[in-house]
Design an enzyme around this catalytic site. Structure first.
Site, PDB file in Angstrom:
ATOM      1  N   SER A 123       0.807  -1.217   0.000  1.00  0.00           N
ATOM      2  CA  SER A 123       0.000   0.000   0.000  1.00  0.00           C
ATOM      3  C   SER A 123       0.841   1.268   0.000  1.00  0.00           C
ATOM      4  O   SER A 123       1.907   1.327   0.641  1.00  0.00           O
ATOM      5  CB  SER A 123      -0.872  -0.016   1.258  1.00  0.00           C
ATOM      6  OG  SER A 123      -1.353   1.272   1.536  1.00  0.00           O
ATOM      7  N   GLU A 125       0.209   3.682   1.693  1.00  0.00           N
ATOM      8  CA  GLU A 125       0.263   4.138   3.091  1.00  0.00           C
ATOM      9  C   GLU A 125       1.640   3.834   3.710  1.00  0.00           C
ATOM     10  O   GLU A 125       2.023   4.444   4.705  1.00  0.00           O
ATOM     11  CB  GLU A 125      -0.873   3.452   3.871  1.00  0.00           C
ATOM     12  CG  GLU A 125      -1.071   3.895   5.315  1.00  0.00           C
ATOM     13  CD  GLU A 125      -1.599   5.312   5.531  1.00  0.00           C
ATOM     14  OE1 GLU A 125      -2.219   5.865   4.602  1.00  0.00           O
ATOM     15  OE2 GLU A 125      -1.371   5.864   6.625  1.00  0.00           O
ATOM     16  N   TYR A 149      -1.467   0.563  10.482  1.00  0.00           N
ATOM     17  CA  TYR A 149      -1.737  -0.087   9.198  1.00  0.00           C
ATOM     18  C   TYR A 149      -0.504   0.014   8.288  1.00  0.00           C
ATOM     19  O   TYR A 149      -0.058  -0.982   7.706  1.00  0.00           O
ATOM     20  CB  TYR A 149      -2.961   0.567   8.531  1.00  0.00           C
ATOM     21  CG  TYR A 149      -3.185   0.100   7.112  1.00  0.00           C
ATOM     22  CD1 TYR A 149      -3.900  -1.063   6.855  1.00  0.00           C
ATOM     23  CD2 TYR A 149      -2.668   0.816   6.028  1.00  0.00           C
ATOM     24  CE1 TYR A 149      -4.076  -1.508   5.544  1.00  0.00           C
ATOM     25  CE2 TYR A 149      -2.846   0.381   4.731  1.00  0.00           C
ATOM     26  CZ  TYR A 149      -3.555  -0.778   4.493  1.00  0.00           C
ATOM     27  OH  TYR A 149      -3.720  -1.211   3.200  1.00  0.00           O
TER      28      TYR A 149
END
Ligand code: G4F
Length: 319
Positions: A123, A125, A149
């Site tokens: 991801s 992120e 996360y």
């Protein structure tokens, strides 16, 4: 026969990927977590010709049994605790689901189906607030996650690289930037905004509460992005890839365009609610996917605008 095993098969990406792989002639298998509301179990996939198994990424026994039974040729690990905001409330669960489970999955894959390829849903992120001087994130950009996360995905990303190099495996990371669709869960900002707009238009609610509207995201469409996942797995060698549109827009821009489609002004309806502010925020995402486009010949079909238009139309018909 090409046999795919998809974790998170009933999610947004899992459902689009299943449809895509069935169209390519794959036998598609997927892992479903038991849900107390049976109707929510397989809502996105109940019309598809696939085989599902109850299991959980945190339950090694179920993973082991399913891998032994299916012996897939390709595994797509899309299952995750995927909500960044909620990950700060459930950090340990997030790490168990998104990182520790990847060790089990890779170990079992290595032993049970040694020729099997693995795709890991990595991801954007993971980058946190790192950004190159030209305003893009790419494979060489340092990873400085700003959420449990993001931390969990960095661990999984590195495990995939480790197994690939140490055991000479076809294990790949797709670093996907935000990708949306009408099938997106409605606690992610795009579908929350679109669904609320339609409810406002139909006079069912009169406001939309949001957190930070100034963060910027590089948004694409899930249907385009699952095609990239498949291309990644067909490339001549295993690698890590960026999948993004290369354009960034704020939550405010998203609201402005989406409200304008139903002739409303977002300023009249959007209210701030502190509850949606995260302990740390990732400010700007903009991915450089030039290598992916060139080597995999990946071409997204949707634009930012056509994606939002499709989402509005979906909720207009549904509500
Ligand atoms: O839609 P979001 O929750 O997506 P976020 O945090 O960017 O994560 C998504 O993309 C990642 C890829 O970069 C994936 F890995 C991840 O699994 C997920 O798919 O939030 C987007 C932005 C954030 O800046 C958030 O603070 O919207 C802001 N926001 C403002 N109000 C809100 C809200 N987000 C949510 N979910 N709900 C709000 O009310």
């Amino acid at each position: 026969m090409r046999k795919a095993l998809i974790t998170g098969i009933n999610g947004q990406d899992g459902s689009y990927l299943s449809e895509f792989l069935i169209g390519k002639g794959y036998e598609v298998h997927g892992i479903l977590r038991r849900h107390s509301v049976a109707e929510n179990q397989d809502a996105r996939i109940n019309s598809l010709d696939i085989k599902t198994y109850y299991g959980d990424l945190t339950d090694e026994v179920s993973l082991f049994k399913i891998l032994k039974e299916v012996k897939p040729t390709e595994i797509y690990n899309l299952g995750a605790m995927s909500h960044v905001g909620i990950s700060s409330q459930m950090p340990a669960f997030t790490i168990k689901t998104n990182s520790l489970s990847v060790i089990s999955l890779l170990e079992f894959a290595k032993e049970i189906c040694p020729e099997c390829k693995v795709y890991q849903a990595s991801s954007s992120e993971m980058f946190g607030n790192s950004i190159d001087s030209d305003g893009f994130q790419r494979l060489t950009t340092p990873m400085n996650p700003v959420s449990p996360y993001g931390c969990s995905k960095v661990m999984a990303y590195n495990l995939v690289k480790y197994y690939r190099q140490a055991y000479n495996k076809f294990y790949c990371n797709g670093i996907l930037f935000n990708h949306e669709s009408p099938r997106r869960g409605s606690n992610f900002v795009t579908n929350k905004v679109v669904k609320s707009i339609v409810m406002i238009k139909k006079k069912l609610i009169n406001k939309l509460e949001l957190g930070n509207m100034d963060s910027q995201r590089d948004w694409g469409h899930s249907q385009d992005y699952v095609e990239a996942m498949h291309l990644i797995m067909q490339y001549k060698s295993p690698n890590d890839w960026i999948v993004s549109m290369g354009e960034t827009r704020s939550i405010r821009d998203f609201c402005e365009y989406a409200f304008s489609l139903v002739n409303l002004n977002y300023l009249d309806y959007v209210k701030h609610n502190e509850k949606y502010i995260r302990p740390l925020e990732l400010d700007v995402l903009r991915g450089d996917s030039s290598k992916t486009r060139k080597l995999l010949n990946w071409k997204p079909k949707y634009t930012f605008e056509s994606m939002i238009e499709e989402m509005i139309e979906y909720w207009m018909n549904k509500i």
